[in-house]
Design a protein around this motif. Structure first.
Motif, PDB file in Angstrom:
ATOM      1  N   TYR A  28      49.591  -9.554  -5.584  1.00  8.45           N
ATOM      2  CA  TYR A  28      49.136  -8.207  -5.245  1.00  8.45           C
ATOM      3  C   TYR A  28      48.154  -7.669  -6.294  1.00  8.45           C
ATOM      4  CZ  TYR A  28      49.190  -3.160  -4.614  1.00  8.45           C
ATOM      5  OH  TYR A  28      48.806  -1.854  -4.461  1.00  8.45           O
ATOM      6  N   LEU A  29      48.508  -7.803  -7.566  1.00 12.83           N
ATOM      7  CA  LEU A  29      47.675  -7.266  -8.645  1.00 12.83           C
ATOM      8  C   LEU A  29      46.283  -7.899  -8.637  1.00 12.83           C
ATOM      9  CD1 LEU A  29      47.224  -5.653 -11.248  1.00 12.83           C
ATOM     10  CD2 LEU A  29      48.287  -7.543 -12.509  1.00 12.83           C
ATOM     11  N   PHE A  30      46.237  -9.231  -8.636  1.00 11.04           N
ATOM     12  CA  PHE A  30      44.937  -9.901  -8.709  1.00 11.04           C
ATOM     13  C   PHE A  30      44.194  -9.820  -7.379  1.00 11.04           C
ATOM     14  CE2 PHE A  30      47.145 -11.699 -12.357  1.00 11.04           C
ATOM     15  CZ  PHE A  30      46.150 -11.628 -13.320  1.00 11.04           C
ATOM     16  N   GLY A  31      44.943  -9.661  -6.285  1.00 12.13           N
ATOM     17  CA  GLY A  31      44.300  -9.427  -5.005  1.00 12.13           C
ATOM     18  C   GLY A  31      43.577  -8.087  -4.990  1.00 12.13           C
ATOM     19  N   LYS A  32      44.259  -7.051  -5.469  1.00 12.37           N
ATOM     20  CA  LYS A  32      43.649  -5.707  -5.532  1.00 12.37           C
ATOM     21  C   LYS A  32      42.420  -5.719  -6.439  1.00 12.37           C
ATOM     22  CE  LYS A  32      44.915  -2.136  -4.241  1.00 12.37           C
ATOM     23  NZ  LYS A  32      44.529  -1.337  -3.047  1.00 12.37           N
ATOM     24  N   LEU A  33      42.510  -6.447  -7.540  1.00  8.79           N
ATOM     25  CA  LEU A  33      41.388  -6.498  -8.481  1.00  8.79           C
ATOM     26  C   LEU A  33      40.155  -7.159  -7.876  1.00  8.79           C
ATOM     27  CD1 LEU A  33      43.229  -7.430 -11.812  1.00  8.79           C
ATOM     28  CD2 LEU A  33      42.219  -5.221 -11.198  1.00  8.79           C
ATOM     29  N   THR A  34      40.352  -7.974  -6.838  1.00  6.25           N
ATOM     30  CA  THR A  34      39.212  -8.662  -6.226  1.00  6.25           C
ATOM     31  C   THR A  34      38.916  -8.143  -4.825  1.00  6.25           C
ATOM     32  OG1 THR A  34      40.768 -10.443  -5.609  1.00  6.25           O
ATOM     33  CG2 THR A  34      39.412 -10.785  -7.555  1.00  6.25           C
ATOM     34  N   GLY A  35      39.406  -6.933  -4.503  1.00 12.52           N
ATOM     35  CA  GLY A  35      39.015  -6.280  -3.261  1.00 12.52           C
ATOM     36  C   GLY A  35      39.904  -6.495  -2.061  1.00 12.52           C
ATOM     37  N   TYR A  36      41.043  -7.140  -2.237  1.00 14.23           N
ATOM     38  CA  TYR A  36      41.964  -7.364  -1.120  1.00 14.23           C
ATOM     39  C   TYR A  36      42.807  -6.108  -0.863  1.00 14.23           C
ATOM     40  CZ  TYR A  36      41.067 -12.409  -0.941  1.00 14.23           C
ATOM     41  OH  TYR A  36      40.477 -13.638  -0.793  1.00 14.23           O
ATOM     42  N   GLN A  37      43.282  -5.973   0.395  1.00 19.75           N
ATOM     43  CA  GLN A  37      44.128  -4.855   0.775  1.00 19.75           C
ATOM     44  C   GLN A  37      45.488  -5.364   1.257  1.00 19.75           C
ATOM     45  OE1 GLN A  37      43.364  -1.573   0.327  1.00 19.75           O
ATOM     46  NE2 GLN A  37      41.492  -2.362  -0.654  1.00 19.75           N
ATOM     47  N   CYS A  77      53.103 -12.221  -0.386  1.00 23.61           N
ATOM     48  CA  CYS A  77      52.303 -11.005  -0.486  1.00 23.61           C
ATOM     49  C   CYS A  77      51.069 -11.245   0.368  1.00 23.61           C
ATOM     50  CB  CYS A  77      51.922 -10.715  -1.934  1.00 23.61           C
ATOM     51  SG  CYS A  77      50.850  -9.269  -2.116  1.00 23.61           S
ATOM     52  N   LEU A  78      51.086 -10.696   1.559  1.00 27.22           N
ATOM     53  CA  LEU A  78      50.009 -10.939   2.513  1.00 27.22           C
ATOM     54  C   LEU A  78      48.965  -9.836   2.389  1.00 27.22           C
ATOM     55  CD1 LEU A  78      49.161 -12.874   4.747  1.00 27.22           C
ATOM     56  CD2 LEU A  78      50.362 -11.415   6.380  1.00 27.22           C
ATOM     57  N   MET A  79      47.716 -10.233   2.146  1.00 31.73           N
ATOM     58  CA  MET A  79      46.642  -9.267   1.953  1.00 31.73           C
ATOM     59  C   MET A  79      45.428  -9.682   2.780  1.00 31.73           C
ATOM     60  SD  MET A  79      46.942  -8.645  -2.183  1.00 31.73           S
ATOM     61  CE  MET A  79      46.295  -6.961  -2.153  1.00 31.73           C
ATOM     62  N   SER A  80      44.650  -8.686   3.192  1.00 37.69           N
ATOM     63  CA  SER A  80      43.418  -8.978   3.932  1.00 37.69           C
ATOM     64  C   SER A  80      42.261  -9.062   2.950  1.00 37.69           C
ATOM     65  CB  SER A  80      43.150  -7.892   4.976  1.00 37.69           C
ATOM     66  OG  SER A  80      42.990  -6.627   4.359  1.00 37.69           O
ATOM     67  N   PRO A  81      41.347 -10.011   3.180  1.00 29.13           N
ATOM     68  CA  PRO A  81      40.230 -10.211   2.244  1.00 29.13           C
ATOM     69  C   PRO A  81      39.235  -9.063   2.303  1.00 29.13           C
ATOM     70  CG  PRO A  81      39.977 -11.604   4.174  1.00 29.13           C
ATOM     71  CD  PRO A  81      41.324 -10.966   4.290  1.00 29.13           C
ATOM     72  N   PRO A  82      38.347  -8.979   1.329  1.00 25.99           N
ATOM     73  CA  PRO A  82      37.314  -7.940   1.344  1.00 25.99           C
ATOM     74  C   PRO A  82      36.518  -7.997   2.642  1.00 25.99           C
ATOM     75  CG  PRO A  82      37.318  -9.099  -0.750  1.00 25.99           C
ATOM     76  CD  PRO A  82      38.238  -9.849   0.148  1.00 25.99           C
ATOM     77  N   PRO A  83      36.245  -6.847   3.272  1.00 23.31           N
ATOM     78  CA  PRO A  83      35.566  -6.854   4.575  1.00 23.31           C
ATOM     79  C   PRO A  83      34.106  -7.254   4.508  1.00 23.31           C
ATOM     80  CG  PRO A  83      35.859  -4.597   3.786  1.00 23.31           C
ATOM     81  CD  PRO A  83      36.608  -5.479   2.838  1.00 23.31           C
ATOM     82  N   LYS A  84      33.450  -7.045   3.385  1.00 27.64           N
ATOM     83  CA  LYS A  84      32.013  -7.316   3.284  1.00 27.64           C
ATOM     84  C   LYS A  84      31.746  -8.710   2.728  1.00 27.64           C
ATOM     85  CE  LYS A  84      30.719  -2.444   2.631  1.00 27.64           C
ATOM     86  NZ  LYS A  84      30.017  -1.482   1.763  1.00 27.64           N
ATOM     87  N   GLY A  85      30.604  -9.244   3.132  1.00 26.63           N
ATOM     88  CA  GLY A  85      30.184 -10.533   2.618  1.00 26.63           C
ATOM     89  C   GLY A  85      30.561 -11.678   3.537  1.00 26.63           C
ATOM     90  N   SER A  86      29.865 -12.787   3.386  1.00 25.18           N
ATOM     91  CA  SER A  86      30.154 -13.986   4.168  1.00 25.18           C
ATOM     92  C   SER A  86      31.373 -14.687   3.581  1.00 25.18           C
ATOM     93  CB  SER A  86      28.954 -14.926   4.145  1.00 25.18           C
ATOM     94  OG  SER A  86      28.730 -15.398   2.823  1.00 25.18           O
ATOM     95  N   TYR A  87      31.902 -15.657   4.315  1.00 27.06           N
ATOM     96  CA  TYR A  87      33.055 -16.410   3.824  1.00 27.06           C
ATOM     97  C   TYR A  87      32.728 -17.091   2.499  1.00 27.06           C
ATOM     98  CZ  TYR A  87      35.256 -15.835   8.415  1.00 27.06           C
ATOM     99  OH  TYR A  87      35.825 -15.305   9.536  1.00 27.06           O
ATOM    100  N   ALA A  88      31.502 -17.544   2.358  1.00 22.58           N
ATOM    101  CA  ALA A  88      31.106 -18.234   1.128  1.00 22.58           C
ATOM    102  C   ALA A  88      31.131 -17.300  -0.073  1.00 22.58           C
ATOM    103  CB  ALA A  88      29.712 -18.835   1.299  1.00 22.58           C
ATOM    104  N   GLU A  89      30.937 -15.991   0.167  1.00 19.44           N
ATOM    105  CA  GLU A  89      30.862 -15.018  -0.925  1.00 19.44           C
ATOM    106  C   GLU A  89      32.217 -14.420  -1.282  1.00 19.44           C
ATOM    107  OE1 GLU A  89      26.397 -13.257   0.039  1.00 19.44           O
ATOM    108  OE2 GLU A  89      28.145 -12.396   1.049  1.00 19.44           O
ATOM    109  N   LYS A  90      33.177 -14.513  -0.382  1.00 16.06           N
ATOM    110  CA  LYS A  90      34.467 -13.849  -0.608  1.00 16.06           C
ATOM    111  C   LYS A  90      35.283 -14.583  -1.671  1.00 16.06           C
ATOM    112  CE  LYS A  90      34.846 -12.211   4.192  1.00 16.06           C
ATOM    113  NZ  LYS A  90      34.794 -10.755   3.999  1.00 16.06           N
TER     114      LYS A  90
END
Length: 363
Positions: free
Chosen positions: A64-73, A105-118
């Protein structure tokens, strides 16, 4: 041999870590043992056993912590059979169904950017880093105390350090393996984000039948089949087919899964075996169903999965054993178990199939 090694590995690791501490502090094990009564060791072992739950929470907290730090929800946070859902802010207890995972801990990836950039590595390895940091702190602080006190910290560092090591070393479908596979190619990374996006759709209330077909194109085209990340797509596509009662399509997917993937090494192997028996029963392949049933009864993991799927048991009782009374009883249990399912999408599939089976008993 592999089973023996998996059993002995944590023991060897614990002995090596304790032995290194004793050597570095110049302490004899006999001198330490004489400091405590025997009952103290039983208490320590009890606390050590249940400390695993603390470190499991810390592990998922690291995601959760490192997910939040990289834009995950955050979508959901699970520890054993307790699941917190971020959307409705509620904690649910899973009453039925196997605990396939210890925590998640299930999180959704950042909405912006291509898969290669996430980004994905920090989120996936966050639990490993949290366990590793906790274990290192405990082990390091042991050297600040007298040996008879420090050895206690060494003992309590064993669980988090082993969790960090076993989850980072690529094996099966642990954190390290997923990172390793997703890092091999852009296509494999794409499969990882497919899985995360599908999970987000489920949390929003989508059913299997509502999943966009684009997620399953790699299977239809025979792409990306060298990675374990394809296994989830196979099972999701199978359940989507069952949702519209496309039993032929569902059966073909299971056969394709077995032909293209090392199913016995998949995390979905127990589900695959039980569901393939369901298809055998539905299509009248009685001998194949009986052989799978015998296999299931001899394997503890398979039997656990079998016991949690009353719908499959009912199909076996009806189509293979031709035991109408038992089939009716199992279908009744299947309906009662629906409320205990954590995922609404899974509940929708089981409800549809249970009602389909009940149709055979309508006068």
């Amino acid at each position: 041999m592999k089973t023996i090694l998996r059993t002995l590995s944590p023991i060897i690791f614990a002995v090596a870590l304790v032995e290194s501490y004793l050597r570095l502090t110049g302490t004899a094990i006999g001198a330490l043992l004489s400091q405590y009564e025997l009952y103290v060791f039983f208490i320590l072992l009890l606390f050590l056993r249940y400390s695993w739950y603390v470190h499991l929470i810390l592990h998922e907290g690291g995601h959760y912590l490192f997910g939040k730090l990289t834009g995950y929800q955050l979508l959901s946070f699970q520890v054993k059979k307790f699941v917190y859902n971020e959307k409705n802010k509620k904690i649910t207890y899973i009453q039925s169904g196997p605990t396939v995972i210890a925590g998640q801990c299930l999180m959704s990836p950042p909405p912006k950017g291509s898969y290669a950039e996430k980004p994905f590595k920090l989120y996936l390895l966050g639990g490993v880093m949290m366990n590793g940091l906790t274990g290192i702190i405990l082990y390091g602080c042991a050297y600040l105390l007298a040996p008879e006190r420090g050895i206690i910290l060494v003992i309590f560092s064993l669980v988090p350090l082993w969790m960090a090591l076993s989850n980072s070393w690529p094996y099966g479908q642990n954190d390290g393996a997923i990172v390793s596979q997703a890092s091999r190619s852009a296509e494999a990374k794409e499969l990882l984000f497919y899985q995360l996006e599908i999970a987000a759709l489920f949390e929003e209330g989508a059913t299997f039948t509502e999943l966009p077909d684009r997620y399953f194109l790699p299977l239809a085209e025979g792409r990306y089949l060298k990675t374990n990340l394809a296994d989830f797509l196979y099972m999701a596509a199978y359940l989507k087919a069952l949702g519209v009662l496309d039993f032929e399509g569902a059966d073909r997917l299971l056969q394709s899964f077995a032909a293209n993937r090392p199913v016995t090494r998949s995390a979905y192997w127990p589900i695959f075996v039980v569901e393939s028996l369901f298809c055998d029963a539905v299509f009248g392949r009685k001998q194949a169903a009986k052989e799978k049933y015998a296999k299931i009864q001899k394997n503890l993991v398979l039997k656990q999965q079998w016991n949690t799927s009353k719908r499959v048991e009912a199909a076996y009782a009806f189509f293979v054993e031709v035991d109408m009374s038992r089939a009716k009883s199992l279908l009744k249990q299947a309906k009662q178990n629906l409320d205990g399912l954590a995922m609404p999408a899974e509940k929708e599939i089981e409800k549809r199939l249970t009602e389909w089976l009940q149709g055979y008993f309508v006068a």
